[in-house]
Design an enzyme around this catalytic site. Structure first.
Site, short mmCIF file in Angstrom:
data_model
loop_
_atom_site.label_atom_id
_atom_site.label_comp_id
_atom_site.label_asym_id
_atom_site.label_seq_id
_atom_site.Cartn_x
_atom_site.Cartn_y
_atom_site.Cartn_z
N ASP A 11 14.92 -0.47 -0.29
CA ASP A 11 15.82 -0.59 0.87
C ASP A 11 16.84 -1.69 0.55
O ASP A 11 17.85 -1.43 -0.10
CB ASP A 11 14.96 -0.89 2.09
CG ASP A 11 15.73 -0.93 3.39
OD1 ASP A 11 16.89 -0.55 3.40
OD2 ASP A 11 15.16 -1.37 4.42
N PHE A 22 14.55 4.88 9.40
CA PHE A 22 13.21 4.37 9.12
C PHE A 22 12.26 5.55 9.01
O PHE A 22 12.13 6.34 9.95
CB PHE A 22 12.75 3.41 10.22
CG PHE A 22 11.50 2.68 9.85
CD1 PHE A 22 11.55 1.54 9.07
CD2 PHE A 22 10.26 3.16 10.27
CE1 PHE A 22 10.38 0.87 8.70
CE2 PHE A 22 9.09 2.49 9.91
CZ PHE A 22 9.16 1.35 9.12
N ARG A 32 0.48 6.64 7.43
CA ARG A 32 0.45 6.74 5.97
C ARG A 32 -0.13 8.07 5.51
O ARG A 32 0.15 8.54 4.41
CB ARG A 32 -0.40 5.61 5.37
CG ARG A 32 0.19 4.22 5.52
CD ARG A 32 -0.61 3.24 4.65
NE ARG A 32 -0.39 1.86 5.02
CZ ARG A 32 0.61 1.10 4.61
NH1 ARG A 32 1.52 1.60 3.81
NH2 ARG A 32 0.72 -0.16 4.98
N GLU A 49 7.17 2.45 -6.88
CA GLU A 49 7.49 1.96 -5.53
C GLU A 49 7.59 3.13 -4.56
O GLU A 49 7.90 4.25 -4.97
CB GLU A 49 8.84 1.24 -5.55
CG GLU A 49 8.76 -0.28 -5.51
CD GLU A 49 8.40 -0.84 -4.12
OE1 GLU A 49 7.70 -0.15 -3.35
OE2 GLU A 49 8.82 -1.95 -3.82
N ASP A 50 7.36 2.86 -3.29
CA ASP A 50 7.54 3.90 -2.28
C ASP A 50 9.02 4.05 -1.91
O ASP A 50 9.56 5.15 -1.88
CB ASP A 50 6.70 3.61 -1.02
CG ASP A 50 6.89 2.20 -0.46
OD1 ASP A 50 7.63 1.39 -1.07
OD2 ASP A 50 6.30 1.89 0.59
N ASP A 102 4.24 3.45 6.18
CA ASP A 102 3.65 3.21 7.51
C ASP A 102 4.66 2.69 8.52
O ASP A 102 5.76 2.26 8.18
CB ASP A 102 2.54 2.16 7.38
CG ASP A 102 3.10 0.75 7.20
OD1 ASP A 102 3.95 0.56 6.31
OD2 ASP A 102 2.70 -0.16 7.96
N THR A 144 12.49 -6.89 -2.28
CA THR A 144 11.11 -6.81 -2.78
C THR A 144 11.12 -6.46 -4.26
O THR A 144 10.43 -7.10 -5.07
CB THR A 144 10.32 -5.72 -2.00
OG1 THR A 144 10.44 -5.98 -0.61
CG2 THR A 144 8.86 -5.70 -2.40
N LEU A 145 11.93 -5.47 -4.61
CA LEU A 145 12.00 -5.05 -6.01
C LEU A 145 12.47 -6.19 -6.90
O LEU A 145 11.91 -6.45 -7.97
CB LEU A 145 12.95 -3.85 -6.13
CG LEU A 145 13.15 -3.31 -7.55
CD1 LEU A 145 11.83 -2.76 -8.08
CD2 LEU A 145 14.22 -2.24 -7.58
N ARG A 185 0.80 -1.18 0.00
CA ARG A 185 0.00 0.00 0.00
C ARG A 185 0.85 1.26 0.00
O ARG A 185 0.36 2.36 -0.15
CB ARG A 185 -0.88 -0.01 1.27
CG ARG A 185 -2.08 -0.94 1.17
CD ARG A 185 -2.69 -1.19 2.52
NE ARG A 185 -2.13 -2.44 3.00
CZ ARG A 185 -2.59 -3.04 4.09
NH1 ARG A 185 -3.53 -2.52 4.81
NH2 ARG A 185 -2.06 -4.19 4.46
N GLY A 186 2.16 1.07 0.18
CA GLY A 186 3.06 2.22 0.40
C GLY A 186 3.10 3.24 -0.72
O GLY A 186 3.40 4.40 -0.48
P1 5GP Z 1 13.24 -3.91 0.56
O1 5GP Z 1 12.73 -5.22 0.06
O2 5GP Z 1 13.87 -3.06 -0.52
O3 5GP Z 1 14.16 -4.10 1.73
O4 5GP Z 1 12.04 -3.14 1.16
C1 5GP Z 1 11.05 -2.57 0.43
C2 5GP Z 1 9.83 -2.34 1.30
O5 5GP Z 1 10.18 -2.26 2.70
C3 5GP Z 1 9.21 -1.02 0.97
O6 5GP Z 1 8.28 -1.13 -0.08
C4 5GP Z 1 8.58 -0.65 2.30
O7 5GP Z 1 7.30 -1.23 2.41
C5 5GP Z 1 9.48 -1.25 3.34
N1 5GP Z 1 10.45 -0.28 3.88
C6 5GP Z 1 11.79 -0.22 3.68
N2 5GP Z 1 12.34 0.82 4.31
C7 5GP Z 1 11.32 1.45 4.93
C8 5GP Z 1 11.25 2.63 5.75
O8 5GP Z 1 12.21 3.35 6.04
N3 5GP Z 1 10.01 2.97 6.19
C9 5GP Z 1 8.88 2.23 5.89
N4 5GP Z 1 7.73 2.68 6.39
N5 5GP Z 1 8.92 1.13 5.14
C10 5GP Z 1 10.13 0.75 4.66
#
Ligand code: 5GP
Length: 191
Positions: free
Chosen positions: A118, A167, A180, A114-115, A174, A122-123, A59-60
């Site tokens: 990190d 974070f 959000r 994407e939001d 969220d 996920t990507l 939902r981000g």
């Molecule tokens: P990744 O797979 O790249 O580690 O993480 C991607 C997902 O992790 C993002 O779409 C998001 O939902 C969550 N995420 C990563 N870093 C943050 C952050 O600093 N704040 C929040 N709220 N979500 C994060």
């Protein structure tokens, strides 16, 4: 003279900013809007005459995608994927597809919205799913990029802001489903 609606909205925001859990505003509403407008300009130029499909990750990405759409004056489609990977502040390391696209993307120009990127896990997972469907092209547009914790490198063509390893919440992002609705990106004060 301000209207009741304006007064109500500004006092709501003051209440949220004064939420003791918000440590700092990292990216203001004005900065977000200016940058989203620039990203929309870049997409408009790159996809002129192409009718791209913007795929939002629920939902981000909802606020970012909604604002991006408002600035994009071109034919386009939108669709959504829902992914689960995080509980609280830390990645469970497990990525699951909770909702698939409603329509085929085969032969279409796809922009994944994407939001935040990190670790990149996920990507990486989402790109693998989408590439297997043979889109005409596939690019990534992420509001935030947090490169410090990257485990999987991917090319991210459109990035709003690079941020350090903090974070953040707000503007769609969220913490346990809260925050959000903040119109800015802030960092949390953790106990
Ligand atoms: P990744 O797979 O790249 O580690 O993480 C991607 C997902 O992790 C993002 O779409 C998001 O939902 C969550 N995420 C990563 N870093 C943050 C952050 O600093 N704040 C929040 N709220 N979500 C994060």
């Amino acid at each position: 003279m301000t209207t009741n609606a304006e007064n109500a909205a500004s006092s709501d925001i003051v209440d949220i900013v004064q939420d003791p859990a918000i440590a700092e505003i990292r990216i203001s509403e004005a900065q977000l809007q200016a940058r989203v407008c620039e990203l929309a300009d870049a997409l408009s130029a790159d996809y002129a005459g192409k009718c791209p499909v913007l795929v939002g990750i629920l939902r981000g990405s909802i606020m970012f995608l909604a604002d991006l759409l408002r600035y994009l004056d071109m034919p386009l489609e939108i669709d959504f994927l829902a992914i689960s990977s995080y509980v609280g502040r830390d990645s469970s390391g497990v990525v699951r597809l909770l909702k698939d696209l409603d329509r085929s993307i085969t032969g279409k120009h796809v922009v994944l919205v994407e939001d935040i990127i990190d670790t990149g896990l996920t990507l990486n997972y989402v790109l693998r799913i989408l590439r297997a469907r043979a889109p005409a092209s596939l690019e990534v547009c992420s509001l935030l990029d947090k490169p410090a914790r990257r485990l999987v490198e991917q090319q991210i063509k459109y990035v709003g802001f690079h941020i350090p390893d903090v974070f953040v919440v707000g503007y769609g992002l969220d913490y346990n489903q809260r925050y959000r609705n903040l119109p800015f990106i802030g960092s949390l004060r953790m106990p």
